[in-house]
Design a protein around this motif. Sequence first.
Motif, PDB file in Angstrom:
ATOM      1  N   TRP A 237       0.805  -1.235   0.000  1.00  0.00           N
ATOM      2  CA  TRP A 237       0.000   0.000   0.000  1.00  0.00           C
ATOM      3  C   TRP A 237       0.829   1.272   0.000  1.00  0.00           C
ATOM      4  O   TRP A 237       0.425   2.293  -0.558  1.00  0.00           O
ATOM      5  N   LEU A 238       2.022   1.215   0.621  1.00  0.00           N
ATOM      6  CA  LEU A 238       2.712   2.476   0.917  1.00  0.00           C
ATOM      7  C   LEU A 238       3.550   3.027  -0.239  1.00  0.00           C
ATOM      8  O   LEU A 238       3.478   4.217  -0.551  1.00  0.00           O
ATOM      9  N   GLU A 239       4.332   2.162  -0.854  1.00  0.00           N
ATOM     10  CA  GLU A 239       5.261   2.677  -1.864  1.00  0.00           C
ATOM     11  C   GLU A 239       4.581   3.419  -3.019  1.00  0.00           C
ATOM     12  O   GLU A 239       5.076   4.466  -3.440  1.00  0.00           O
ATOM     13  N   PRO A 240       3.472   2.910  -3.531  1.00  0.00           N
ATOM     14  CA  PRO A 240       2.838   3.653  -4.643  1.00  0.00           C
ATOM     15  C   PRO A 240       2.418   5.070  -4.234  1.00  0.00           C
ATOM     16  O   PRO A 240       2.408   5.982  -5.066  1.00  0.00           O
ATOM     17  N   LEU A 241       2.096   5.266  -2.959  1.00  0.00           N
ATOM     18  CA  LEU A 241       1.741   6.613  -2.498  1.00  0.00           C
ATOM     19  C   LEU A 241       2.991   7.487  -2.467  1.00  0.00           C
ATOM     20  O   LEU A 241       3.008   8.614  -2.981  1.00  0.00           O
ATOM     21  N   LEU A 242       4.045   6.953  -1.855  1.00  0.00           N
ATOM     22  CA  LEU A 242       5.268   7.747  -1.710  1.00  0.00           C
ATOM     23  C   LEU A 242       5.894   8.049  -3.072  1.00  0.00           C
ATOM     24  O   LEU A 242       6.489   9.112  -3.270  1.00  0.00           O
ATOM     25  N   GLU A 243       5.747   7.123  -3.995  1.00  0.00           N
ATOM     26  CA  GLU A 243       6.301   7.327  -5.339  1.00  0.00           C
ATOM     27  C   GLU A 243       5.699   8.576  -5.995  1.00  0.00           C
ATOM     28  O   GLU A 243       6.392   9.354  -6.646  1.00  0.00           O
ATOM     29  N   ARG A 244       4.416   8.781  -5.805  1.00  0.00           N
ATOM     30  CA  ARG A 244       3.784   9.955  -6.420  1.00  0.00           C
ATOM     31  C   ARG A 244       4.368  11.236  -5.848  1.00  0.00           C
ATOM     32  O   ARG A 244       4.576  12.209  -6.568  1.00  0.00           O
ATOM     33  N   ILE A 245       4.599  11.234  -4.543  1.00  0.00           N
ATOM     34  CA  ILE A 245       5.159  12.434  -3.905  1.00  0.00           C
ATOM     35  C   ILE A 245       6.604  12.632  -4.340  1.00  0.00           C
ATOM     36  O   ILE A 245       7.063  13.752  -4.549  1.00  0.00           O
ATOM     37  N   LYS A 251       1.869  16.555  -5.235  1.00  0.00           N
ATOM     38  CA  LYS A 251       0.810  15.562  -5.411  1.00  0.00           C
ATOM     39  C   LYS A 251       0.396  15.038  -4.042  1.00  0.00           C
ATOM     40  O   LYS A 251       1.235  14.791  -3.182  1.00  0.00           O
ATOM     41  N   VAL A 252      -0.890  14.876  -3.873  1.00  0.00           N
ATOM     42  CA  VAL A 252      -1.413  14.342  -2.613  1.00  0.00           C
ATOM     43  C   VAL A 252      -2.154  13.049  -2.925  1.00  0.00           C
ATOM     44  O   VAL A 252      -3.302  13.066  -3.369  1.00  0.00           O
ATOM     45  N   PRO A 253      -1.468  11.914  -2.761  1.00  0.00           N
ATOM     46  CA  PRO A 253      -2.066  10.639  -3.148  1.00  0.00           C
ATOM     47  C   PRO A 253      -2.934  10.032  -2.044  1.00  0.00           C
ATOM     48  O   PRO A 253      -2.612  10.141  -0.860  1.00  0.00           O
ATOM     49  N   PHE A 315      -4.675   9.637   3.441  1.00  0.00           N
ATOM     50  CA  PHE A 315      -3.847  10.225   2.381  1.00  0.00           C
ATOM     51  C   PHE A 315      -2.437  10.469   2.873  1.00  0.00           C
ATOM     52  O   PHE A 315      -2.177  10.492   4.070  1.00  0.00           O
ATOM     53  N   SER A 316      -1.534  10.629   1.902  1.00  0.00           N
ATOM     54  CA  SER A 316      -0.149  10.998   2.203  1.00  0.00           C
ATOM     55  C   SER A 316       0.100  12.380   1.638  1.00  0.00           C
ATOM     56  O   SER A 316      -0.432  12.736   0.586  1.00  0.00           O
ATOM     57  N   ILE A 317       0.931  13.128   2.329  1.00  0.00           N
ATOM     58  CA  ILE A 317       1.273  14.467   1.835  1.00  0.00           C
ATOM     59  C   ILE A 317       2.684  14.815   2.303  1.00  0.00           C
ATOM     60  O   ILE A 317       3.060  14.484   3.440  1.00  0.00           O
ATOM     61  N   ASP A 318       3.450  15.412   1.432  1.00  0.00           N
ATOM     62  CA  ASP A 318       4.781  15.890   1.794  1.00  0.00           C
ATOM     63  C   ASP A 318       4.638  16.823   3.003  1.00  0.00           C
ATOM     64  O   ASP A 318       3.830  17.762   2.979  1.00  0.00           O
ATOM     65  N   GLU A 354      -4.870  12.709  -5.933  1.00  0.00           N
ATOM     66  CA  GLU A 354      -4.996  11.530  -6.787  1.00  0.00           C
ATOM     67  C   GLU A 354      -5.417  10.321  -5.965  1.00  0.00           C
ATOM     68  O   GLU A 354      -5.026  10.200  -4.805  1.00  0.00           O
ATOM     69  N   ILE A 355      -6.166   9.447  -6.584  1.00  0.00           N
ATOM     70  CA  ILE A 355      -6.408   8.130  -5.989  1.00  0.00           C
ATOM     71  C   ILE A 355      -5.493   7.153  -6.705  1.00  0.00           C
ATOM     72  O   ILE A 355      -5.418   7.153  -7.939  1.00  0.00           O
ATOM     73  N   ILE A 356      -4.770   6.365  -5.931  1.00  0.00           N
ATOM     74  CA  ILE A 356      -3.764   5.458  -6.490  1.00  0.00           C
ATOM     75  C   ILE A 356      -4.277   4.021  -6.379  1.00  0.00           C
ATOM     76  O   ILE A 356      -4.250   3.430  -5.299  1.00  0.00           O
TER      77      ILE A 356
END
Length: 579
Positions: A237-245, A251-253, A315-318, A354-356
Motif C-alpha cells: 500500500w505504501l510505496e505507490p503513495l510515496l512514489e507519487r510524492i 501531489k497528494v495521493p 492520504f499521504s502528503i509531503d 490523486e487516488i492510487i
Amino acid sequence: PAQTVSSQTPNKDANGKQNSIQKEAQLDGSELIAQTQLLKPLKAGDNSSHQAAAVRNTGLHKVLSLDATHSPRDAHALGQFGQPVFLASSEDAEVKKRWNEGHFNVYISEQIPVDRAVPDTRPQTCGQNMVHDDLPSTSVIFCFVDEVWSTLLRSVHSVLNRSPPHLLKEIILVDDFSTRDNLKKPLDDYMSQFPKVRIIRLKERQGLIRARLAGAAVAKGEVLTFLDSHIECNVGWLEPLLERIYLDRKKVPCPVIEVISDKDMSYMLVDNFQRGIFKWPLVFGWSPLPEEYIKKNNMSISDPIRCPVMAGGLFSIDKNYFFELGAYDPGLDVWGGENMEISFKIWMCGGEIEIIPCSRVGHIFRGQNPYKFPKDRQKTVERNLARVAEVWLDEYKDLFYGHGYHHLLDRKVIDIGNLTEQIELRKRLKCKSFKWYLDNVYPDMKAPLVKAEGLVFSRGLRKCLSLQKSSLSFEKCDLSKQTQHFNYTWMRHIRQQELCIAPQSKGRGFALVRCDNTRPELRWFHKSSNSALAEHLIAEFVSQHMCLEAEPQGDSLRLNPCEPTNPFQKWQFTHYNAQ
Ligand code: LR7
Ligand code: MN
C-alpha cells in the motif's frame, strides 16, 4: 533490475489471489540482498535507511509487496484472509450488546486476529510496477477517540506488517482525549513492544482536525500519512503513495478505500475508477470517472485518478508542503468539512489530489459516530462547512447557503469564528478562484450560479416585468431589453444587478433595495415542482403564503394571499438551470 519470471506465471494462493511474497522470493540475487537489508527492523533513532538510500542512489525496484502476515499463524482463525464471520443466532444478543461501542460488530472484531491476512486486491499489474529506491520516509498518524481496542490494534499491525520498514519512520497515535482511562495503560504497554509507535495524549478533546495537527507537529518523517483508526492497509500500500510524492511533492495521493463490513468484518472490493466528488451543499460522495474520460485518456484500472475531493481520512502528503499550505484551518472543530477545505486548498493553490489504485486500504464504514460531539453534531459540521465556504467558494458560496443553509448567514446566531488568517493565507499562496477549480478540476459538476434567469413572464398579463428608473412595471416581452432581465438566485432573490425586489411589510407595493444575502426578508420562494403553487413567487418572510401578483390593469405589482389557480400570481423565468 531483472524482471521476474513470475510476471508471466503469477502464483496464486488458496483464494486465487496473486501470491506476492513468493513473487518477491523469485527476484535475482542482488535484489534479494537489497530486500533483506530493507527488511531488517530498525531500532528507534536508527538512521541506516538514510545511509542505505545514499548508497542505493536513484535506481528503481519493483514495489515491495511485503506482508508479514502472508502465512498467518492461524489460517483457520475467524475472519482470516478477510473472510466474513458468520455467527450462530444464539450470539445475536451479544453482538447487539457490544455494537454501540463502535457502531460496528465489535463482538466479531474481537475474535479476529489483530494481524489477520487480507486478500491482495490490487490490479494484477501493481506488483510489477517500479518505484524509486530512495523514496521519502513517512510518519503514519492515527488519531482516535474511544476507538475499539481490536480495530485500533489491527490498524497499527497492518501498517507495521505491510510497510517497508525503511520507509516507515514512525507511527504516531494521537489520543484525542479518550474517555476510558482504564485502556490507557494497556495501550502504552502493548505498543511499547514496537519502538516505532509513539502515543501522544491530548489534554482536552480537540477533534480530529486539531488532533491531526498535533500529530503532524511532532512528526519526523518527510511525508505525513493520515489514516483512520479502524483500517487495514493492504499489501504494497505504501510505496505507490510515496512514489507519487517523489515524482512531484505537490501531489497528494490517496489509497483506494475498500470496505471492511461493519456487520461481518469481511474485506470487500470496491468498483474501479471511483473518485471523490461533492454535491451541494458540500456533501462528499463517490462517483465513477465519466466513460468518455477513461476512453479519451486510455486509462487502465491501475492508473492514478484525479480526484476533485478526497474522502478525508486516508492520504499521504509531503510534510513541508502540508505546512506551506497552512495545514488545516485550526478553526475547524471535531469532525467534518476538513476534507473539503484541504481538497479545495490543494487544487486551487497548485497541488493535485490523486487516488492510487495500486494502494488499497480497508476502512470500516460506520453508520454513526461512536463518540460524543462536544457540541451538537449537525451544528458542528455546518459551522465547519460555512468556514470553508467563506474562505474558498467565492461567489459560489451562494450555492452552498442556498441548498438549505440560509440559516448559517445569521451571524448573530451562528458564530463561525474569525477567518482573517485563512483569507490571508489564500491571498499569500496566490490560490486560483473556485471557478477555476470547477472549470478545470471538476468540469462535470456544472454549477450554475443562478437558479433561473431571463425574462419574468406573468401568465395572467402575458407581459414581462421591467425595471426602469428604479420602478417596476410591465412591458411587452423583449429578450433584447436588459431592463427585462432578472435572476432568481440561490439565495432566493429576484435581482437585477445589485437591486433586489423586496416585498414591503405593509403588503402593498415593493421596494427596490440593494441585495444582501443575509436579509431573509428579501427572499422569494419559487418552484417546487410538486406543489400547486409551483409557479408562484411566495414572499418568504412577510407572512404565510403571500404571493407576488400582477395588477390586472398591468401597471403595478402587489402582494396578496396565494391562490393556486390565480394566473396573475403565476410567473415564469425564461430559463431554469438544472441542479
Ligand atoms: O473528535 C474526534 N477525534 C478523533 O480523533 C473525532 C474523530 N476522531 C478520529 C476517529 O477516532 C477516527 O479515527 O478521527 C478519525 C475519523 O473519524 P471517523 O472514523 O468517525 O470519521 P468517518 O470515517 O466517518 O469520516 C470521514 O470524514 C471525516 C470528516 O471529518 C474524516 O475526514 C474521516 O477521516 C473520514 N474517513 C475517511 O475518509 C474514510 C473513508 C470514509 C468515506 C467516505
Ligand atoms: Mn472512519
